[in-house]
Design an enzyme around this catalytic site. Structure first.
Site, PDB file in Angstrom:
ATOM      1  N   VAL A 182      35.181  30.156  34.711  1.00  0.00           N
ATOM      2  CA  VAL A 182      36.179  29.077  34.686  1.00  0.00           C
ATOM      3  C   VAL A 182      35.499  27.753  35.027  1.00  0.00           C
ATOM      4  N   TYR A 187      29.160  42.688  42.839  1.00  0.00           N
ATOM      5  CA  TYR A 187      30.501  42.101  42.672  1.00  0.00           C
ATOM      6  C   TYR A 187      31.125  42.564  41.359  1.00  0.00           C
ATOM      7  N   HIS A 188      30.371  42.380  40.247  1.00  0.00           N
ATOM      8  CA  HIS A 188      30.945  42.754  38.944  1.00  0.00           C
ATOM      9  C   HIS A 188      31.278  44.256  38.926  1.00  0.00           C
ATOM     10  N   TYR A 227      18.818  28.931  34.669  1.00  0.00           N
ATOM     11  CA  TYR A 227      18.074  30.112  35.104  1.00  0.00           C
ATOM     12  C   TYR A 227      17.414  30.759  33.884  1.00  0.00           C
ATOM     13  N   CYS A 267      41.415  29.581  41.525  1.00  0.00           N
ATOM     14  CA  CYS A 267      42.330  29.899  40.417  1.00  0.00           C
ATOM     15  C   CYS A 267      43.759  30.098  40.933  1.00  0.00           C
ATOM     16  N   ASN A 287      30.400  23.770  36.569  1.00  0.00           N
ATOM     17  CA  ASN A 287      30.731  22.919  37.724  1.00  0.00           C
ATOM     18  C   ASN A 287      29.445  22.449  38.408  1.00  0.00           C
ATOM     19  N   THR A 312      36.984  40.665  35.024  1.00  0.00           N
ATOM     20  CA  THR A 312      35.960  39.716  34.589  1.00  0.00           C
ATOM     21  C   THR A 312      35.295  40.186  33.300  1.00  0.00           C
ATOM     22  N   ARG A 371      18.303  36.204  38.741  1.00  0.00           N
ATOM     23  CA  ARG A 371      19.138  37.371  38.445  1.00  0.00           C
ATOM     24  C   ARG A 371      18.415  38.308  37.482  1.00  0.00           C
ATOM     25  N   THR A 410      19.994  23.159  36.865  1.00  0.00           N
ATOM     26  CA  THR A 410      19.309  24.398  37.246  1.00  0.00           C
ATOM     27  C   THR A 410      19.585  25.512  36.231  1.00  0.00           C
ATOM     28  N   SER A 464      26.132  42.888  38.715  1.00  0.00           N
ATOM     29  CA  SER A 464      25.977  42.637  40.158  1.00  0.00           C
ATOM     30  C   SER A 464      26.920  43.594  40.890  1.00  0.00           C
ATOM     31  N   LYS A 492      34.677  45.094  40.239  1.00  0.00           N
ATOM     32  CA  LYS A 492      35.755  44.886  39.265  1.00  0.00           C
ATOM     33  C   LYS A 492      35.901  46.103  38.351  1.00  0.00           C
ATOM     34  N   ASP A 514      47.448  35.149  51.300  1.00  0.00           N
ATOM     35  CA  ASP A 514      46.018  34.910  51.459  1.00  0.00           C
ATOM     36  C   ASP A 514      45.640  35.151  52.919  1.00  0.00           C
TER      37      ASP A 514
HETATM   38  P1  NAD Z   1      38.330  32.078  45.352  1.00  0.00           P
HETATM   39  O1  NAD Z   1      37.289  32.630  46.254  1.00  0.00           O
HETATM   40  O2  NAD Z   1      38.420  30.606  45.204  1.00  0.00           O
HETATM   41  O3  NAD Z   1      39.784  32.615  45.796  1.00  0.00           O
HETATM   42  C1  NAD Z   1      40.009  33.938  46.208  1.00  0.00           C
HETATM   43  C2  NAD Z   1      41.062  33.887  47.314  1.00  0.00           C
HETATM   44  O4  NAD Z   1      41.364  35.234  47.705  1.00  0.00           O
HETATM   45  C3  NAD Z   1      40.582  33.158  48.554  1.00  0.00           C
HETATM   46  O5  NAD Z   1      41.524  32.188  48.954  1.00  0.00           O
HETATM   47  C4  NAD Z   1      40.424  34.267  49.605  1.00  0.00           C
HETATM   48  O6  NAD Z   1      40.697  33.818  50.917  1.00  0.00           O
HETATM   49  C5  NAD Z   1      41.413  35.303  49.114  1.00  0.00           C
HETATM   50  N1  NAD Z   1      41.055  36.682  49.510  1.00  0.00           N
HETATM   51  C6  NAD Z   1      39.907  37.344  49.250  1.00  0.00           C
HETATM   52  N2  NAD Z   1      39.958  38.575  49.764  1.00  0.00           N
HETATM   53  C7  NAD Z   1      41.168  38.706  50.347  1.00  0.00           C
HETATM   54  C8  NAD Z   1      41.816  39.761  51.046  1.00  0.00           C
HETATM   55  N3  NAD Z   1      41.209  40.947  51.275  1.00  0.00           N
HETATM   56  N4  NAD Z   1      43.071  39.570  51.503  1.00  0.00           N
HETATM   57  C9  NAD Z   1      43.707  38.377  51.308  1.00  0.00           C
HETATM   58  N5  NAD Z   1      43.127  37.331  50.676  1.00  0.00           N
HETATM   59  C10 NAD Z   1      41.875  37.508  50.196  1.00  0.00           C
HETATM   60  O7  NAD Z   1      38.105  32.782  43.930  1.00  0.00           O
HETATM   61  P2  NAD Z   1      38.618  32.286  42.478  1.00  0.00           P
HETATM   62  O8  NAD Z   1      37.505  31.589  41.805  1.00  0.00           O
HETATM   63  O9  NAD Z   1      39.942  31.672  42.583  1.00  0.00           O
HETATM   64  O10 NAD Z   1      38.764  33.695  41.757  1.00  0.00           O
HETATM   65  C11 NAD Z   1      40.001  34.383  41.814  1.00  0.00           C
HETATM   66  C12 NAD Z   1      39.899  35.707  41.068  1.00  0.00           C
HETATM   67  O11 NAD Z   1      39.567  35.447  39.700  1.00  0.00           O
HETATM   68  C13 NAD Z   1      38.828  36.633  41.609  1.00  0.00           C
HETATM   69  O12 NAD Z   1      39.314  37.950  41.597  1.00  0.00           O
HETATM   70  C14 NAD Z   1      37.692  36.486  40.625  1.00  0.00           C
HETATM   71  O13 NAD Z   1      36.940  37.664  40.552  1.00  0.00           O
HETATM   72  C15 NAD Z   1      38.423  36.196  39.332  1.00  0.00           C
HETATM   73  N6  NAD Z   1      37.594  35.398  38.402  1.00  0.00           N
HETATM   74  C16 NAD Z   1      37.184  34.138  38.764  1.00  0.00           C
HETATM   75  C17 NAD Z   1      36.400  33.409  37.864  1.00  0.00           C
HETATM   76  C18 NAD Z   1      35.883  32.032  38.195  1.00  0.00           C
HETATM   77  O14 NAD Z   1      35.108  31.480  37.386  1.00  0.00           O
HETATM   78  N7  NAD Z   1      36.275  31.436  39.307  1.00  0.00           N
HETATM   79  C19 NAD Z   1      36.067  33.970  36.626  1.00  0.00           C
HETATM   80  C20 NAD Z   1      36.507  35.249  36.304  1.00  0.00           C
HETATM   81  C21 NAD Z   1      37.280  35.966  37.203  1.00  0.00           C
HETATM   82  N1  USQ Z   2      23.420  30.141  35.797  1.00  0.00           N
HETATM   83  C1  USQ Z   2      22.406  29.231  35.572  1.00  0.00           C
HETATM   84  N2  USQ Z   2      22.266  28.201  36.458  1.00  0.00           N
HETATM   85  C2  USQ Z   2      23.084  28.054  37.532  1.00  0.00           C
HETATM   86  C3  USQ Z   2      24.110  28.980  37.767  1.00  0.00           C
HETATM   87  C4  USQ Z   2      24.246  30.024  36.880  1.00  0.00           C
HETATM   88  O1  USQ Z   2      21.650  29.323  34.592  1.00  0.00           O
HETATM   89  O2  USQ Z   2      22.884  27.095  38.297  1.00  0.00           O
HETATM   90  C5  USQ Z   2      23.628  31.235  34.815  1.00  0.00           C
HETATM   91  C6  USQ Z   2      23.604  32.630  35.429  1.00  0.00           C
HETATM   92  O3  USQ Z   2      22.291  33.152  35.445  1.00  0.00           O
HETATM   93  C7  USQ Z   2      24.539  33.385  34.501  1.00  0.00           C
HETATM   94  C8  USQ Z   2      25.534  32.342  34.033  1.00  0.00           C
HETATM   95  O4  USQ Z   2      24.937  31.076  34.305  1.00  0.00           O
HETATM   96  O5  USQ Z   2      23.829  33.834  33.382  1.00  0.00           O
HETATM   97  C9  USQ Z   2      26.883  32.405  34.701  1.00  0.00           C
HETATM   98  O6  USQ Z   2      26.707  32.318  36.109  1.00  0.00           O
HETATM   99  P1  USQ Z   2      27.900  31.815  37.063  1.00  0.00           P
HETATM  100  O7  USQ Z   2      27.384  31.778  38.443  1.00  0.00           O
HETATM  101  O8  USQ Z   2      28.511  30.595  36.500  1.00  0.00           O
HETATM  102  O9  USQ Z   2      28.965  32.963  36.831  1.00  0.00           O
HETATM  103  P2  USQ Z   2      28.996  34.481  37.294  1.00  0.00           P
HETATM  104  O10 USQ Z   2      27.995  34.807  38.305  1.00  0.00           O
HETATM  105  O11 USQ Z   2      29.005  35.321  36.071  1.00  0.00           O
HETATM  106  O12 USQ Z   2      30.403  34.563  38.023  1.00  0.00           O
HETATM  107  C10 USQ Z   2      31.507  33.723  37.684  1.00  0.00           C
HETATM  108  C11 USQ Z   2      32.534  33.878  38.783  1.00  0.00           C
HETATM  109  C12 USQ Z   2      33.003  35.331  38.811  1.00  0.00           C
HETATM  110  C13 USQ Z   2      33.494  35.735  37.444  1.00  0.00           C
HETATM  111  C14 USQ Z   2      32.456  35.475  36.363  1.00  0.00           C
HETATM  112  C15 USQ Z   2      33.002  35.660  34.968  1.00  0.00           C
HETATM  113  O13 USQ Z   2      31.979  33.510  40.041  1.00  0.00           O
HETATM  114  O14 USQ Z   2      34.040  35.455  39.760  1.00  0.00           O
HETATM  115  O15 USQ Z   2      33.816  37.103  37.443  1.00  0.00           O
HETATM  116  O16 USQ Z   2      32.046  34.095  36.436  1.00  0.00           O
HETATM  117  S1  USQ Z   2      31.829  36.408  33.884  1.00  0.00           S
HETATM  118  O17 USQ Z   2      30.615  35.597  33.897  1.00  0.00           O
HETATM  119  O18 USQ Z   2      32.418  36.460  32.584  1.00  0.00           O
HETATM  120  O19 USQ Z   2      31.561  37.713  34.425  1.00  0.00           O
END
Ligand code: NAD
Ligand code: USQ
Length: 393
Positions: A211, A181-182, A255, A12, A240, A144, A326, A253, A179, A185, A31
Site C-alpha cells: 500500500v 511474517y508472510h 535492494y 490501513c 513511501n 497479502t 532479503r 534505497t 518471510s 499470513k 486495538d
Molecule cells: P499497522 O501496523 O499500521 O496496523 C496494525 C494495527 O493492529 C496496529 O494499530 C496494532 O496496534 C494492531 N494490532 C496488532 N496486533 C494486535 C493484537 N494482537 N491485538 C490488537 N491489536 C493489534 O499495519 P497496517 O499497515 O495497517 O496493516 C494492516 C493489515 O494489512 C495487516 O494485517 C497487514 O498484514 C495487512 N497488509 C498491509 C499492507 C501495507 O502495505 N501496509 C499490505 C498488505 C497487507
Molecule cells: N525494497 C527495496 N527498497 C526498500 C524497501 C523495500 O528495494 O527500501 C523492496 C523489497 O526488497 C521488496 C519490495 O521492495 O522486494 C517490497 O518491500 P516492502 O518493504 O515495501 O514490502 P513487503 O516487505 O513486501 O511488505 C509490505 C507490508 C506487508 C504486506 C506486503 C504486501 O509491510 O504488510 O503484506 O507489503 S506484499 O508485498 O504483496 O506481500
C-alpha cells in the site's frame, strides 16, 4: 452495517474506519496499541505526527457528528475477543490487527516467534469466538500477495484448477512466502479456510499488495486525523520510503537489481476494497480470496518514476543499488490476476505524478521529523540470529 475494525489505530485500519463511518456504518475500532509499542522498541516514528486514538476519535466526532466506538484489548486474549464480539454484535469483522512487517519478523528468533504467535493466535481466537456466538458474521481478513511468492506461472485469486494424472481438482494456490511474517499470513489463511469448511463460517481473505499514500478524503479533513506514514527500514513500505528519501536528497534505497516486481495499491483503494468485501459478503461456509492490488511495478520502475519527478521538482534524486538484505527472486515472471474486486465495482486510482507529488510534499513538510539513519537496511535475511538481537540504532 455494524462493522468492527480490528487494528483500527493502524495505517490501513484508521483510514478504513473513517471511510466506513463517513458512509453511515456503525464502526467499532479494536486495538491494543501494540504497534505504537513496537515503534518505541525500535526507536522509530512515523513521518507524520499521529495523535492518540482518543484525540482522533474526538475530532472525528466533532467534525462529523459520527461516533466510532473503541475497545482496547489484545486479540491474543480470548475472553477479550469474545466479550468484544458479544458487545458489538458485528455483521462484519475486518481484521487488520497483526504484526505486518517482514523485516521485523526477520530480526531474530524472538521477533519471528512473536510475529507468528501474535498473528496466528489472534486469528484463531477470533475464529473460535465467531463460531461460539456469531457464525453469521462475515470475517474480512487482510492477507497479502506475498503469500504466493513469485511462481513461474500466473497467480490466480486463491485457487488453482489442476489436472494431475488424468484427474482434475480446484485447490488452494501454492504458497511460497518470503518471510516469517508472510508465513504467518499463510498459516492464517489455512486456519480460516478450515474453520469455514468445518463450522460453516464465512470469510474473505484480501490478499493485499504493497500500500502507498497516506491521505484519504476523510483524513484530509483535519490535521488531528493524520494517518501513519512509515519510512523506516522495518515498517516503511518501499514507495513511501522512496518519497521520503527523495524529499531529503538521500539516495533511493533499491535492494539488489530492483527487478523484483510486486502488486501495489493506493490507500484510497484499500478502504474501497474493504467496503466492497463487506457489502458483498461470502456465503456461509465459503472461504473467498480476492487479490487486492491495482497495478504492478518493479522496484526499479518506481525509483525511476521518483527520480524523474524529483528532478522536475528541483530535488537531486540519486538511486543506490544496495546488496539485497532479503532472500528474494530478483529476475522472475510476475502476472497476478486481480479482477474480482473490479467486478464488484472497484475503480482503481492509478499511480499518478500528482499523487507522488503530494507524497513528496508531505515528506518535505515534516522533514524535521525524518531520521536519515533509518533509511539503510540492517535486518538481513541470511543472518537471522537465534539469540536476542539488540537492535539499537
Ligand atoms: P499497522 O501496523 O499500521 O496496523 C496494525 C494495527 O493492529 C496496529 O494499530 C496494532 O496496534 C494492531 N494490532 C496488532 N496486533 C494486535 C493484537 N494482537 N491485538 C490488537 N491489536 C493489534 O499495519 P497496517 O499497515 O495497517 O496493516 C494492516 C493489515 O494489512 C495487516 O494485517 C497487514 O498484514 C495487512 N497488509 C498491509 C499492507 C501495507 O502495505 N501496509 C499490505 C498488505 C497487507
Ligand atoms: N525494497 C527495496 N527498497 C526498500 C524497501 C523495500 O528495494 O527500501 C523492496 C523489497 O526488497 C521488496 C519490495 O521492495 O522486494 C517490497 O518491500 P516492502 O518493504 O515495501 O514490502 P513487503 O516487505 O513486501 O511488505 C509490505 C507490508 C506487508 C504486506 C506486503 C504486501 O509491510 O504488510 O503484506 O507489503 S506484499 O508485498 O504483496 O506481500
Amino acid at each position: 452495517m455494524e462493522i468492527a475494525i480490528l487494528g483500527g489505530d493502524g495505517y490501513c485500519g484508521w483510514a478504513t474506519a473513517l471511510y466506513l463511518s463517513a458512509r453511515g456504518h456503525n464502526v467499532t475500532i479494536v486495538d491494543s496499541f501494540v504497534r505504537r509499542l513496537w515503534d518505541y522498541e525500535l526507536g522509530v516514528q512515523t513521518l507524520t505526527p499521529i495523535r492518540s486514538l482518543k484525540d482522533r476519535l474526538r475530532t472525528w466526532h466533532n467534525l462529523t457528528g459520527r461516533t466510532i466506538t473503541l475497545h482496547v484489548g489484545d486479540l491474543s486474549d480470548y475472553d477479550f475477543v469474545a466479550s468484544m464480539l458479544r458487545s458489538v454484535e458485528p455483521e462484519a469483522v475486518v481484521h487488520f490487527a497483526e504484526q505486518r512487517s517482514a523485516p521485523y519478523s526477520m530480526i531474530d528468533r524472538k521477533h519471528a516467534v512473536a510475529t507468528q504467535l501474535n498473528n496466528v493466535r489472534g486469528t484463531l481466537n477470533l475464529l473460535f469466538a465467531l463460531r461460539e456466538g456469531h457464525p453469521d458474521c462475515h470475517l474480512v481478513k487482510l492477507g497479502t500477495m506475498g503469500e504466493y511468492g513469485t511462481p513461474n506461472i500466473d497467480i490466480e485469486e486463491g485457487y488453482l484448477t489442476i489436472e494431475h494424472n488424468g484427474r482434475t481438482d480446484t485447490l488452494p494456490f501454492p504458497k511460497q512466502p518470503g518471510s516469517f511474517y508472510h508465513l504467518s499470513k499463510v498459516h492464517d489463511s489455512h486456519n480460516i479456510m478450515f474453520a469455514c469448511r468445518i463450522w460453516g463460517l464465512r470469510a474473505t481473505d484480501l490478499n493485499q499488495g504493497v500500500v502507498y499514500g497516506t491521505m484519504t478524503d476523510e483524513i484530509s479533513l483535519d490535521e488531528t486525523l493524520i494517518n501513519r506514514f512509515d519510512y523506516d527500514e522495518i515498517f516503511g513500505t518501499v514507495l513511501n520510503r522512496f518519497c521520503v528519501e527523495a524529499a531529503l536528497g538521500q539516495p533511493l534505497t533499491v535492494y539488489g537489481r530492483g527487478t523484483q516486481t510486486r502488486g501495489f495499491l493506493d490507500i484510497r483503494d484499500t478502504v474501497r476494497c474493504v467496503e466492497l468485501a463487506c457489502m458483498n459478503p461470502a456465503r456461509r461456509g465459503e472461504f473467498r480470496v480476492f487479490n487486492q492490488f491495482t497495478e504492478q511495478f518493479s522496484i526499479r520502475e518506481l525509483a525511476d518514476l521518483i527520480q524523474q519527478l524529483g528532478t522536475k521538482l528541483g530535488l537531486e534524486v540519486t538511486i543506490d543499488s544496495l546488496p539485497n538484505p532479503r532472500v528474494e527472486a530478483e529476475e522472475h515472471y510476475y502476472s497476478a490476476k486481480h479482477s474480482k474486486l473490479v467486478d464488484l465495482g472497484l475503480t482503481p486510482h492509478v499511480l499518478s505524478e500528482s499523487l507522488l507529488d503530494s507524497m513528496i510534499a508531505i515528506a518535505v513538510r515534516y522533514r524535521g521529523r525524518i531520521d536519515p539513519s533509518l533509511f539503510l537496511p540492517r535486518v538481513n535475511w541470511r543472518e537471522v540470529r537465534n539469540s536476542r538481537c539488540h537492535f539499537a540504532p
